[in-house]
Structures are given as C-alpha cells and as structure tokens.
Scaffold this motif. Structure first.
Motif, PDB file in Angstrom:
ATOM      1  N   MET A 199      73.909  32.708  21.873  1.00  0.00           N
ATOM      2  CA  MET A 199      73.480  31.719  22.862  1.00  0.00           C
ATOM      3  C   MET A 199      71.977  31.825  23.111  1.00  0.00           C
ATOM      4  O   MET A 199      71.400  32.907  23.011  1.00  0.00           O
ATOM      5  CB  MET A 199      74.239  31.923  24.173  1.00  0.00           C
ATOM      6  CG  MET A 199      75.725  31.674  24.062  1.00  0.00           C
ATOM      7  SD  MET A 199      76.111  29.913  23.946  1.00  0.00           S
ATOM      8  CE  MET A 199      75.911  29.438  25.653  1.00  0.00           C
ATOM      9  N   ILE A 200      71.396  30.704  23.449  1.00  0.00           N
ATOM     10  CA  ILE A 200      69.970  30.656  23.730  1.00  0.00           C
ATOM     11  C   ILE A 200      69.743  30.018  25.102  1.00  0.00           C
ATOM     12  O   ILE A 200      70.633  29.389  25.657  1.00  0.00           O
ATOM     13  CB  ILE A 200      69.210  29.849  22.658  1.00  0.00           C
ATOM     14  CG1 ILE A 200      69.764  28.411  22.591  1.00  0.00           C
ATOM     15  CG2 ILE A 200      69.277  30.531  21.306  1.00  0.00           C
ATOM     16  CD1 ILE A 200      68.973  27.483  21.693  1.00  0.00           C
ATOM     17  N   LYS A 201      68.564  30.194  25.643  1.00  0.00           N
ATOM     18  CA  LYS A 201      68.179  29.442  26.830  1.00  0.00           C
ATOM     19  C   LYS A 201      67.840  28.019  26.378  1.00  0.00           C
ATOM     20  O   LYS A 201      67.031  27.826  25.471  1.00  0.00           O
ATOM     21  CB  LYS A 201      66.955  30.084  27.496  1.00  0.00           C
ATOM     22  CG  LYS A 201      67.253  31.404  28.201  1.00  0.00           C
ATOM     23  CD  LYS A 201      68.128  31.172  29.422  1.00  0.00           C
ATOM     24  CE  LYS A 201      68.254  32.402  30.290  1.00  0.00           C
ATOM     25  NZ  LYS A 201      67.131  32.539  31.237  1.00  0.00           N
ATOM     26  N   SER A 202      68.458  27.026  27.007  1.00  0.00           N
ATOM     27  CA  SER A 202      68.191  25.653  26.579  1.00  0.00           C
ATOM     28  C   SER A 202      68.340  24.696  27.745  1.00  0.00           C
ATOM     29  O   SER A 202      69.069  24.968  28.708  1.00  0.00           O
ATOM     30  CB  SER A 202      69.136  25.234  25.449  1.00  0.00           C
ATOM     31  OG  SER A 202      70.489  25.196  25.898  1.00  0.00           O
ATOM     32  N   GLY A 203      67.647  23.569  27.639  1.00  0.00           N
ATOM     33  CA  GLY A 203      67.765  22.560  28.676  1.00  0.00           C
ATOM     34  C   GLY A 203      66.633  21.558  28.614  1.00  0.00           C
ATOM     35  O   GLY A 203      65.766  21.606  27.726  1.00  0.00           O
ATOM     36  N   PHE A 204      66.656  20.627  29.589  1.00  0.00           N
ATOM     37  CA  PHE A 204      65.729  19.501  29.612  1.00  0.00           C
ATOM     38  C   PHE A 204      64.776  19.639  30.800  1.00  0.00           C
ATOM     39  O   PHE A 204      65.223  19.908  31.928  1.00  0.00           O
ATOM     40  CB  PHE A 204      66.506  18.187  29.714  1.00  0.00           C
ATOM     41  CG  PHE A 204      67.322  17.883  28.492  1.00  0.00           C
ATOM     42  CD1 PHE A 204      66.872  16.969  27.549  1.00  0.00           C
ATOM     43  CD2 PHE A 204      68.537  18.524  28.266  1.00  0.00           C
ATOM     44  CE1 PHE A 204      67.615  16.694  26.416  1.00  0.00           C
ATOM     45  CE2 PHE A 204      69.292  18.256  27.126  1.00  0.00           C
ATOM     46  CZ  PHE A 204      68.825  17.335  26.200  1.00  0.00           C
ATOM     47  N   VAL A 205      63.496  19.446  30.521  1.00  0.00           N
ATOM     48  CA  VAL A 205      62.458  19.597  31.541  1.00  0.00           C
ATOM     49  C   VAL A 205      61.641  18.312  31.593  1.00  0.00           C
ATOM     50  O   VAL A 205      60.955  17.964  30.620  1.00  0.00           O
ATOM     51  CB  VAL A 205      61.531  20.789  31.227  1.00  0.00           C
ATOM     52  CG1 VAL A 205      60.455  20.917  32.305  1.00  0.00           C
ATOM     53  CG2 VAL A 205      62.337  22.076  31.096  1.00  0.00           C
ATOM     54  N   SER A 206      61.735  17.583  32.698  1.00  0.00           N
ATOM     55  CA  SER A 206      60.918  16.381  32.829  1.00  0.00           C
ATOM     56  C   SER A 206      59.526  16.772  33.325  1.00  0.00           C
ATOM     57  O   SER A 206      59.371  17.689  34.128  1.00  0.00           O
ATOM     58  CB  SER A 206      61.560  15.375  33.779  1.00  0.00           C
ATOM     59  OG  SER A 206      61.706  15.931  35.062  1.00  0.00           O
ATOM     60  N   VAL A 207      58.528  16.062  32.810  1.00  0.00           N
ATOM     61  CA  VAL A 207      57.130  16.335  33.158  1.00  0.00           C
ATOM     62  C   VAL A 207      56.566  15.056  33.762  1.00  0.00           C
ATOM     63  O   VAL A 207      56.456  14.033  33.086  1.00  0.00           O
ATOM     64  CB  VAL A 207      56.326  16.759  31.918  1.00  0.00           C
ATOM     65  CG1 VAL A 207      54.882  17.079  32.313  1.00  0.00           C
ATOM     66  CG2 VAL A 207      56.966  17.970  31.246  1.00  0.00           C
ATOM     67  N   PRO A 240      73.595  25.487  24.462  1.00  0.00           N
ATOM     68  CA  PRO A 240      73.512  25.203  23.025  1.00  0.00           C
ATOM     69  C   PRO A 240      72.128  24.701  22.638  1.00  0.00           C
ATOM     70  O   PRO A 240      71.307  24.344  23.483  1.00  0.00           O
ATOM     71  CB  PRO A 240      74.546  24.079  22.856  1.00  0.00           C
ATOM     72  CG  PRO A 240      74.459  23.332  24.159  1.00  0.00           C
ATOM     73  CD  PRO A 240      74.241  24.375  25.210  1.00  0.00           C
ATOM     74  N   ALA A 241      71.890  24.639  21.329  1.00  0.00           N
ATOM     75  CA  ALA A 241      70.733  23.909  20.806  1.00  0.00           C
ATOM     76  C   ALA A 241      71.135  22.442  20.721  1.00  0.00           C
ATOM     77  O   ALA A 241      72.103  22.091  20.046  1.00  0.00           O
ATOM     78  CB  ALA A 241      70.341  24.448  19.429  1.00  0.00           C
ATOM     79  N   TYR A 242      70.434  21.587  21.420  1.00  0.00           N
ATOM     80  CA  TYR A 242      70.795  20.167  21.478  1.00  0.00           C
ATOM     81  C   TYR A 242      70.309  19.407  20.246  1.00  0.00           C
ATOM     82  O   TYR A 242      70.831  18.344  19.930  1.00  0.00           O
ATOM     83  CB  TYR A 242      70.225  19.536  22.740  1.00  0.00           C
ATOM     84  CG  TYR A 242      70.860  20.059  24.007  1.00  0.00           C
ATOM     85  CD1 TYR A 242      72.032  19.501  24.506  1.00  0.00           C
ATOM     86  CD2 TYR A 242      70.291  21.132  24.697  1.00  0.00           C
ATOM     87  CE1 TYR A 242      72.617  19.982  25.666  1.00  0.00           C
ATOM     88  CE2 TYR A 242      70.874  21.626  25.861  1.00  0.00           C
ATOM     89  CZ  TYR A 242      72.041  21.051  26.336  1.00  0.00           C
ATOM     90  OH  TYR A 242      72.619  21.535  27.476  1.00  0.00           O
ATOM     91  N   TYR A 243      69.313  19.958  19.572  1.00  0.00           N
ATOM     92  CA  TYR A 243      68.751  19.323  18.374  1.00  0.00           C
ATOM     93  C   TYR A 243      68.628  20.365  17.270  1.00  0.00           C
ATOM     94  O   TYR A 243      68.653  21.579  17.532  1.00  0.00           O
ATOM     95  CB  TYR A 243      67.368  18.735  18.671  1.00  0.00           C
ATOM     96  CG  TYR A 243      67.384  17.566  19.628  1.00  0.00           C
ATOM     97  CD1 TYR A 243      67.558  16.263  19.173  1.00  0.00           C
ATOM     98  CD2 TYR A 243      67.225  17.767  21.000  1.00  0.00           C
ATOM     99  CE1 TYR A 243      67.579  15.191  20.051  1.00  0.00           C
ATOM    100  CE2 TYR A 243      67.240  16.698  21.891  1.00  0.00           C
ATOM    101  CZ  TYR A 243      67.418  15.414  21.405  1.00  0.00           C
ATOM    102  OH  TYR A 243      67.440  14.355  22.269  1.00  0.00           O
TER     103      TYR A 243
END
Length: 293
Positions: free
Chosen positions: A1-9, A171-174
């Motif tokens: 497992m990895i650290k993953s996610g979406f960050v809006s800027v 997960p890795a999303y891409y």
C-alpha cells in the motif's frame, strides 16, 4: 500500500499555482505566463514516488466571473474541492487579505477537509513581512501553514512530505508512469496558447483560445504534423496576432514548435491559423466547443 489521494490547489490568479506544479513534476503541464488567468482548465497532475501517488488538481485562478468562460472556470475550481482529500490554498507576498482571497476563504470554510496554506514568493519578502502574512491567516481553519518559493523550489519538498503525512494509505489511481490525465493534444494546445500570451500585447491574450485541428504522426519518420487555430474575439486583433508580414504568428509558431518537440520527443511540422469568433467568451456554446465544459 502507498499513501495516495487527491489534493486541490486553489488561489487567486497569478499566485504561483502552475509554477508550483511544474516544480513538483519537473515538467510543464499547466502553462505559466505573467498574464492573469492563464490556467483555464482543471488539470490533474500526478506525482509519483516509491511510497506515494499524489494527484494534484491544478485549478484556474479564482476571480469574480464576468463572462461565460469565467463562470466555467469558477465551476472547475469549485468542483475540484468536492473531489479532494486535502485542499491547498496558495497566497503570495500581499500583506493584506483582499476581496478574492476573502471569497476563497469563505468557500473553504464550507468544506470539512484538511487544509494547507502555502505562502508563496517568500524569496521576494523579508522575514518580518512573512510573519505578518502568517498572522493574517491564523484566524482561519488551516491545519498547516507553510512558506515556500515555487520559483526557487524552496520548501517544496516539505510541502510534499506534509501532504504525504496527511493522506491515508490507498491504491494507485493511475499508472505509475503517468504525469497527467490530459492528452498530448491538450498539452500542445496549452503550449501554443502560452506562447501567444507571452508574445501578444495586453489587449489580446484574455480572448485567445487554441483549437487543435489535426495531429498526425507520419509512419515513415519521426515527424508529427500539427495544424492548430488560434481563436480570437475581435477582428482588430487579427492583424496583431498575424503581425507585420506574418512576423508575430511566425514567432509564436517557432517558440511553440521548439517546446512541443521537447515535450513529444519528436520533430514537429506546426502550422498555425488565425480565426475570429466574436466575443466567444460570452457565448456558452463556443466556450464548450473550445473545451471548457
């Protein structure tokens, strides 16, 4: 497992969002110019290392909308917040919280997500002024306040580490070799638009769009044929974009072709045309047609 996610800027126009994204990736995905409102779309920029995959949503600079295009851009920024795990707001060396920043802060106040404030352009201001900016934002709901210089890369690594610490495992999303979800055609159109913004006079750039009409790789050689149209709003702008004896359109084309060849790792035959679509930014149909859906 990895650290993953979406960050809006998010942030005002010209606070350095796209410069930060370029520094993180080492690649030019969002265009960078000294003209306001250069990023016109929500662009997913994908950072990968051995322990993480962070998808940054680089949004258009937020401003009060005055036409259909700017309404779409504000919608892109608002939608990115709904898709995020973390929100990053970027401010610059301004010593006061202005009207647009106040509107952004009000928007963020409605969102119950971890939030990071980045004070950018710290290479331009003294330490006591940085502390004054920090003090201005302490009353707001930020989990972390960091000082960076996106242009110099100062503390960008600390920002990445902070994001990783705040993300959950997932997960890795891409695919791990991807750096953006946008197509090559889109990036090429953005490169052409950037060169137009950099070369044209003040009255023209806000009404510039670029449409890729043809994008074909020749099977027998390392050469890609690209035909693109630079769309402008006013007949009077056409002569400016073309220039005396075609000098301006030639300069835009030469600057764009050089960067496109580096991006595509191929020789490029670039042909540019100019078309007038009167007041296209005010017409929702044309705004959609040029890709701002």
């Amino acid at each position: 497992m990895i650290k993953s996610g979406f960050v809006s800027v998010v942030g005002r126009a010209n606070v350095g969002k796209s410069t930060l994204m370029e520094k993180i990736l080492g690649e030019k995905i969002s265009i960078i110019s000294n003209k306001a409102q250069t990023t016109r779309d929500k662009i997913q920029i994908i950072y990968n290392d051995e322990e993480s995959q962070i998808i940054f949503l680089d949004t258009p600079g937020i401003q009060t909308p005055r036409n259909k295009l700017q309404e779409k851009l504000l919608t892109f920024s608002e939608e990115s917040l709904k898709e995020s795990d973390i929100v990053t707001m970027i401010v610059d060396d301004s010593l006061e919280i202005g009207r647009i920043d106040t509107e952004i802060l009000a928007m963020l106040d409605k969102i119950k997500l971890p939030k990071i404030l980045l004070i950018n352009k710290t290479d331009l201001i003294a330490k006591d002024k940085i502390e004054e900016i920090r003090a201005n934002f302490r009353a707001y709901d930020f989990d972390r306040i960091l000082e960076i210089s996106a242009l110099e890369g100062k503390n960008v690594d600390i920002y990445i580490k902070t994001v990783k610490d705040m993300l959950d495992f997932g997960p890795a999303y891409y695919d791990r070799d991807m750096i953006t979800d946008r197509s090559e055609r889109f990036i090429v159109s953005e490169i052409i638009r950037e060169k137009a913004l950099r070369n044209l006079s003040e009255e023209v750039p806000h009404g510039v769009a670029v449409r890729i009409d043809d994008f074909k790789e020749r099977p027998d050689k390392n050469l890609i044929d690209i035909r693109a149209t630079i769309v402008i709003e006013k007949v009077s702008h056409k002569e400016i974009v073309i220039g005396k004896k075609g000098s301006m359109i030639k300069k835009i084309g030469m600057d764009a072709r050089s960067e496109i060849e580096k991006f595509l790792d191929s020789k490029v035959n670039l042909q540019l045309w100019v078309k007038v679509e009167k007041d296209w930014r005010k017409k929702e149909k044309l705004v959609d047609r040029f890709g701002y859906k």
